[in-house]
Write an enzyme that holds these catalytic residues in place. Structure first.
Site, mmCIF file in Angstrom:
data_model
loop_
_atom_site.group_PDB
_atom_site.id
_atom_site.type_symbol
_atom_site.label_atom_id
_atom_site.label_comp_id
_atom_site.label_asym_id
_atom_site.label_seq_id
_atom_site.Cartn_x
_atom_site.Cartn_y
_atom_site.Cartn_z
ATOM 1 N N ARG A 274 0.805 -1.226 0.000
ATOM 2 C CA ARG A 274 0.000 0.000 0.000
ATOM 3 C C ARG A 274 0.836 1.274 0.000
ATOM 4 O O ARG A 274 0.489 2.241 -0.676
ATOM 5 C CB ARG A 274 -0.921 0.008 1.237
ATOM 6 C CG ARG A 274 -2.124 -0.871 1.092
ATOM 7 C CD ARG A 274 -2.963 -0.809 2.334
ATOM 8 N NE ARG A 274 -4.168 -1.623 2.157
ATOM 9 C CZ ARG A 274 -5.037 -1.859 3.139
ATOM 10 N NH1 ARG A 274 -4.824 -1.362 4.333
ATOM 11 N NH2 ARG A 274 -6.109 -2.594 2.912
ATOM 12 N N ARG A 370 1.237 -2.045 7.342
ATOM 13 C CA ARG A 370 0.344 -3.180 7.593
ATOM 14 C C ARG A 370 0.028 -3.957 6.315
ATOM 15 O O ARG A 370 -0.315 -3.374 5.290
ATOM 16 C CB ARG A 370 -0.974 -2.684 8.206
ATOM 17 C CG ARG A 370 -2.016 -3.778 8.398
ATOM 18 C CD ARG A 370 -3.243 -3.240 9.083
ATOM 19 N NE ARG A 370 -3.969 -2.273 8.293
ATOM 20 C CZ ARG A 370 -4.939 -2.569 7.427
ATOM 21 N NH1 ARG A 370 -5.282 -3.827 7.208
ATOM 22 N NH2 ARG A 370 -5.559 -1.613 6.775
#
Length: 517
Positions: A274, A370
């Protein structure tokens, strides 16, 4: 034994409360808004878990460690991954209906940086809502719980390094309330809503982290803020999250000329981690002089999109976008925070009797970035662990008789505070956003700490607490970011682009901040 306090009504808080109740404990559960108004309920993608025969713990662990860019704590990741299947099976036994294939088996999907299809999902792209509702339904079966909604955490009461109570503002009456406990579980979520552009509900302002920090707790890795690459970018509309699962299913990113561009930035293109995708979009927007790019899912077809992504399909349709026929305008937005209250494998913190789970914690499972769909899993796994640890501590360490004086309230100018909050959100976005610069971080550290010092009083309104906490958190993020002498994961500074210190964590207390400022 006094009741145990659980603060937060997302997946971590609810799972902790259920575990305590199943063990015969009296519980006081506090929600900042309505019980189901939280990040969990908004989560779309799914839950990563090893339940397939051709998957393995080793593979899930390796994917998580890689996404974390060298800053995950391996023991925490191993705990998360190996306990995960038990927690998902429990959730199924509680009544959740994960999406299944025609043969009745679980329908696993894939998201960015996963090496295999291991994401379970429910209601297409409304997994969080299904999880939240399932846990609430099970919570309400117990009688030994009191639920307090519209309570904003303001401060903790700590003496000799041991917690014994908490102060809340009742946002319906604007009056303060004091509650005592032998142990407290913090599950208040992260702090992504302190940014102007965010996928989070506005209540996600890091209240639990701020209260713990003001009480002397150690926080860690606060500079790591994950910016979701694809939030709906349309004027005068909310920044609705467009799930990463869409890219996992084959959606591609295009610039304003209709050109696919991610392949220029990373070999995994749209399926890169991401932080890489978010930065790449920012770079492409700066290069092209535009404020958005486009996510094209049209090749999936209308029937598939309606079944697999009903929430996204209908929400976009509400804004006049038929995603089966046209690309979705998107841009990065603050989404998830990896930093938080420093916690250990038993969910304990540096304050005795204070335990933490979920996004409010820095447990080490996410490192610098994450891995997609590990967040709900973390809430389930560490929510249970926090409850077990809190109950054990409370039984062995009763607080005894204590008395707390309610604070004298300061009258607030709510309109002026709201304006100041919006100004601060924009400043945080500009100076602590996807791409950072040393001078800007130094500037916001000084001004936000001065703002915190000015507003560190007990206002009789939510806006006052929110502004104080936002200013404190901006100071903490900037302080941590300046301590990190390199770029890694979700922290990218153009002045120090090389990740030569990426094995170091940044833990500190409020006293460390005060000494330098």
């Amino acid at each position: 034994m006094k009741p145990i306090i659980v603060i937060g009504s997302g997946v971590a808080g609810l799972r902790a409360a259920i575990e305590l109740l199943e063990n015969g404990c009296d519980v006081l559960l506090f929600a900042k808004d309505e019980l189901n108004y939280c990040n969990t309920d908004k989560a779309q993608g799914g839950i990563a878990v090893v339940l397939k025969e051709d998957d393995s713990y080793e593979s899930h662990i390796e994917d998580t460690l890689k996404a974390g860019a060298g800053l995950c704590k391996k023991e925490a990741v191993e705990l998360l991954v190996k306990e995960g299947p038990k927690r998902i099976k429990e959730l199924i036994s509680m009544g959740i209906n994960f999406d299944k294939k025609e043969d009745g088996s679980l329908d696993f999907t894939k998201e960015a940086a996963h090496s295999t299809n291991r994401i379970v999902h429910a209601l297409g792209d409304a997994t969080g809502h299904a999880v939240e509702q399932t846990l609430i339904d099970n919570l309400k079966k117990f009688n030994s719980i009191e639920i307090f909604t519209h309570r904003q955490l303001s401060r903790f009461y700590v003496e000799d390094g041991r917690i014994f109570g908490a102060l809340f503002l009742n946002t319906k009456t604007n009056e303060y309330e004091v509650y005592y406990a032998d142990a407290i579980v913090v599950a208040t979520g992260g702090y992504a809503a302190i940014y102007k552009n965010t996928t989070n509900p506005p209540i996600t302002t890091g209240d639990g982290i701020a209260a713990a920090f003001m009480s002397g707790a150690v926080v860690e890795d606060m500079e790591f803020v994950q910016f979701h690459p694809t939030a709906l970018k349309r004027y005068n509309t909310p920044q609705f999250l467009i799930s990463e699962s869409m890219r996992g299913e084959g959606a591609i990113l295009l610039n304003d000329k209709g050109e696919r561009f991610m392949e220029k930035y990373h070999r995994l293109a749209e399926l890169a981690p991401r932080d890489v995708v978010a930065r790449s979009i920012i770079f492409e927007m700066e290069k092209r002089g535009i404020d958005k790019v486009y996510l094209d899912a049209t090749k999936m077809g209308e029937d598939f999109l309606k079944k697999r992504f009903p929430t996204i399909y209908n929400e976009c349709l509400n804004y006049g976008i038929d995603i089966s026929k046209e690309a979705i305008p998107v841009a990065p937005a603050a989404h998830y925070t990896m930093g938080g209250i420093q916690s250990f494998l038993d969910a304990s913190t540096s304050i005795k009797g204070l335990f933490v789970a979920g996004e409010a914690a820095c447990s080490g499972v996410h490192g610098a970035n994450r891995l997609a769909s590990n967040s709900i899993l973390e809430g389930l796994v560490f929510g249970k662990i926090a409850a077990d640890s809190a109950l054990k501590f409370a039984k062995n360490n009763p607080t005894g008789a204590v008395a707390i004086q309610k604070p004298d309230c300061v009258e607030c100018d709510r309109a002026a505070l709201r304006n100041r909050i919006e100004d601060l959100k924009e400043t945080i976005w500009n100076k602590l956003g996807v791409i950072r610069r040393i001078k800007q971080m130094e500037e916001i550290l000084q001004c936000s700490w001065a703002l915190f010092s000015k507003h560190n009083v007990d206002y009789n309104c939510s806006e006052g607490i929110t502004l104080r906490n936002m200013a404190l958190l901006a100071s903490i993020i900037a302080f941590a970011a300046l301590k990190r002498k390199g770029s890694v994961g979700a922290h990218y500074c153009v002045d120090t682009p090389h990740a030569y210190d990426n094995k170091q964590h940044i833990p500190f207390r409020i006293s460390d901040l005060e000494e330098e400022l």
